[in-house]
Design an enzyme around this catalytic site. Structure first.
Site, PDB file in Angstrom:
ATOM      1  N   ASP A   8      15.521  -9.541 -44.402  1.00  0.00           N
ATOM      2  CA  ASP A   8      14.273  -9.585 -45.274  1.00  0.00           C
ATOM      3  C   ASP A   8      13.955  -9.018 -46.226  1.00  0.00           C
ATOM      4  O   ASP A   8      15.059  -7.835 -46.706  1.00  0.00           O
ATOM      5  CB  ASP A   8      13.593  -8.695 -43.752  1.00  0.00           C
ATOM      6  CG  ASP A   8      11.718  -9.362 -44.017  1.00  0.00           C
ATOM      7  OD1 ASP A   8      11.984 -10.142 -44.767  1.00  0.00           O
ATOM      8  OD2 ASP A   8      11.452  -8.440 -43.555  1.00  0.00           O
ATOM      9  N   ASN A  56       9.197 -20.156 -40.065  1.00  0.00           N
ATOM     10  CA  ASN A  56       9.459 -20.439 -41.190  1.00  0.00           C
ATOM     11  C   ASN A  56       8.742 -21.233 -41.889  1.00  0.00           C
ATOM     12  O   ASN A  56       8.010 -20.802 -43.211  1.00  0.00           O
ATOM     13  CB  ASN A  56      10.545 -19.820 -42.084  1.00  0.00           C
ATOM     14  CG  ASN A  56      11.315 -18.251 -42.359  1.00  0.00           C
ATOM     15  OD1 ASN A  56      11.633 -18.138 -41.701  1.00  0.00           O
ATOM     16  ND2 ASN A  56      10.123 -17.248 -41.667  1.00  0.00           N
TER      17      ASN A  56
HETATM   18  C1  FPP Z   1      12.777 -13.581 -45.710  1.00  0.00           C
HETATM   19  O1  FPP Z   1      12.278 -12.553 -46.596  1.00  0.00           O
HETATM   20  C2  FPP Z   1      13.408 -14.090 -46.278  1.00  0.00           C
HETATM   21  C3  FPP Z   1      14.608 -15.513 -45.860  1.00  0.00           C
HETATM   22  C4  FPP Z   1      12.601 -16.444 -44.927  1.00  0.00           C
HETATM   23  C5  FPP Z   1      14.806 -16.151 -46.090  1.00  0.00           C
HETATM   24  C6  FPP Z   1      16.142 -16.137 -46.595  1.00  0.00           C
HETATM   25  C7  FPP Z   1      16.865 -16.690 -47.286  1.00  0.00           C
HETATM   26  C8  FPP Z   1      18.092 -16.438 -48.583  1.00  0.00           C
HETATM   27  C9  FPP Z   1      18.519 -14.956 -47.920  1.00  0.00           C
HETATM   28  C10 FPP Z   1      18.231 -17.833 -49.161  1.00  0.00           C
HETATM   29  C11 FPP Z   1      20.221 -17.823 -48.518  1.00  0.00           C
HETATM   30  C12 FPP Z   1      20.440 -17.915 -47.758  1.00  0.00           C
HETATM   31  C13 FPP Z   1      21.681 -18.502 -47.623  1.00  0.00           C
HETATM   32  C14 FPP Z   1      21.933 -18.926 -46.334  1.00  0.00           C
HETATM   33  C15 FPP Z   1      22.278 -19.437 -48.322  1.00  0.00           C
HETATM   34  P1  FPP Z   1      11.016 -12.784 -47.031  1.00  0.00           P
HETATM   35  O2  FPP Z   1      10.889 -13.850 -47.928  1.00  0.00           O
HETATM   36  O3  FPP Z   1       9.845 -12.650 -45.383  1.00  0.00           O
HETATM   37  O4  FPP Z   1      10.283 -11.132 -47.977  1.00  0.00           O
HETATM   38  P2  FPP Z   1       8.741 -10.499 -47.578  1.00  0.00           P
HETATM   39  O5  FPP Z   1       8.492 -10.227 -46.329  1.00  0.00           O
HETATM   40  O6  FPP Z   1       9.534  -9.437 -48.745  1.00  0.00           O
HETATM   41  O7  FPP Z   1       7.592 -12.012 -47.860  1.00  0.00           O
END
Ligand code: FPP
Length: 233
Positions: A8, A56
């Protein structure tokens, strides 16, 4: 050792720098690569990464599209290298609603790496813990209806064998980055006796050194699984 990670903080990493959120996901991909390649050196033989949850889909379509494009690009680019490194890539979650380009890439990389044995890399895409429990319940119900399982034989092992992680032992350690202290529908069946570690670090800034420190700390834990510590017996 099985470590599962809720990655996250990508969005905030980007926003803090005045960048569009998708730049955080890009940097998040780099962190995934660094952590996955480092993991076997500290005794991790299964790593499970929460890449996209069933919740998501509520994000703007453009962000969802970018995430899928990043997944595809990453796995197409890394498939051969992961095979060479002995990483068996498996995907957990539902395929319903995923674009064909993604499911084809998922099939390609999992087929290519299916015989690899150094480390298993589970990628949770379109995954929800409650949905997984429902899926397993349906499988068990069908086995009972077919007469291949009796009601008395429904136990933790039979249920685990019907889940998306039937091919692995339960996670020893759950890591969540990004400052929040919750599980967000991740591996709900499997976390019964997992140790939990929460970090304020935003995922793109998460380093192998931080993971190494957490795994070292885990090694000192007295895991009783509901029993008594060895010292007390
Ligand atoms: C949460 O951060 C992250 C995600 C919803 C996506 C996770 C994806 C990756 C790390 C990219 C690559 C993955 C692979 C397997 C190649 P957020 O967007 O919720 O962050 P925030 O809480 O700061 O808004």
């Amino acid at each position: 050792m099985h470590v599962a990670i809720i990655m996250d903080g990508n969005g905030r990493w980007a926003t803090n720098r005045g960048l569009p959120r998708v730049m955080g996901h890009r940097r998040g991909v780099k962190a995934v690569e660094d952590i996955v390649k480092f993991a076997p050196s500290i005794g991790i033989d299964v790593i499970t990464l929460y890449a996209f949850s069933t919740e998501n889909w509520k994000r703007p379509a453009k962000e969802v599209e970018t995430l899928f494009r990043l997944f595809k690009f990453f796995f197409v680019q890394k498939a051969q290298e992961f095979k060479r490194l002995g990483f068996k890539v498996c995907f957990i979650g539902s395929r319903v609603g995923l674009p064909a380009a993604i499911t084809q890439t998922m099939d390609h990389v999992s087929d290519l790496t299916q015989d690899c044995q150094r480390m298993t890399v589970n990628i949770a895409i379109n995954y929800g813990g409650q949905a997984e429990i429902l899926d397993a319940t349906k499988i068990i119900a069908q086995q009972v209806a077919d007469g291949t399982l009796s009601v008395d034989d429904i136990d933790e092992t039979a249920f685990s064998n019907a889940t998306h992680l039937a091919h692995c032992a339960a996670p020893d350690l759950i890591v969540r980055t990004g400052g929040d202290v919750r599980l967000s529908n991740f591996l709900l069946w499997h976390v019964a006796y997992s140790e939990l570690s929460f970090s304020d670090t935003l995922w793109p800034d998460y380093t192998p050194a931080e993971l190494s420190a957490v795994v070292n700390d885990f090694a000192s834990k007295d895991r009783r699984f509901g029993g008594l510590t060895k010292k007390a017996v």
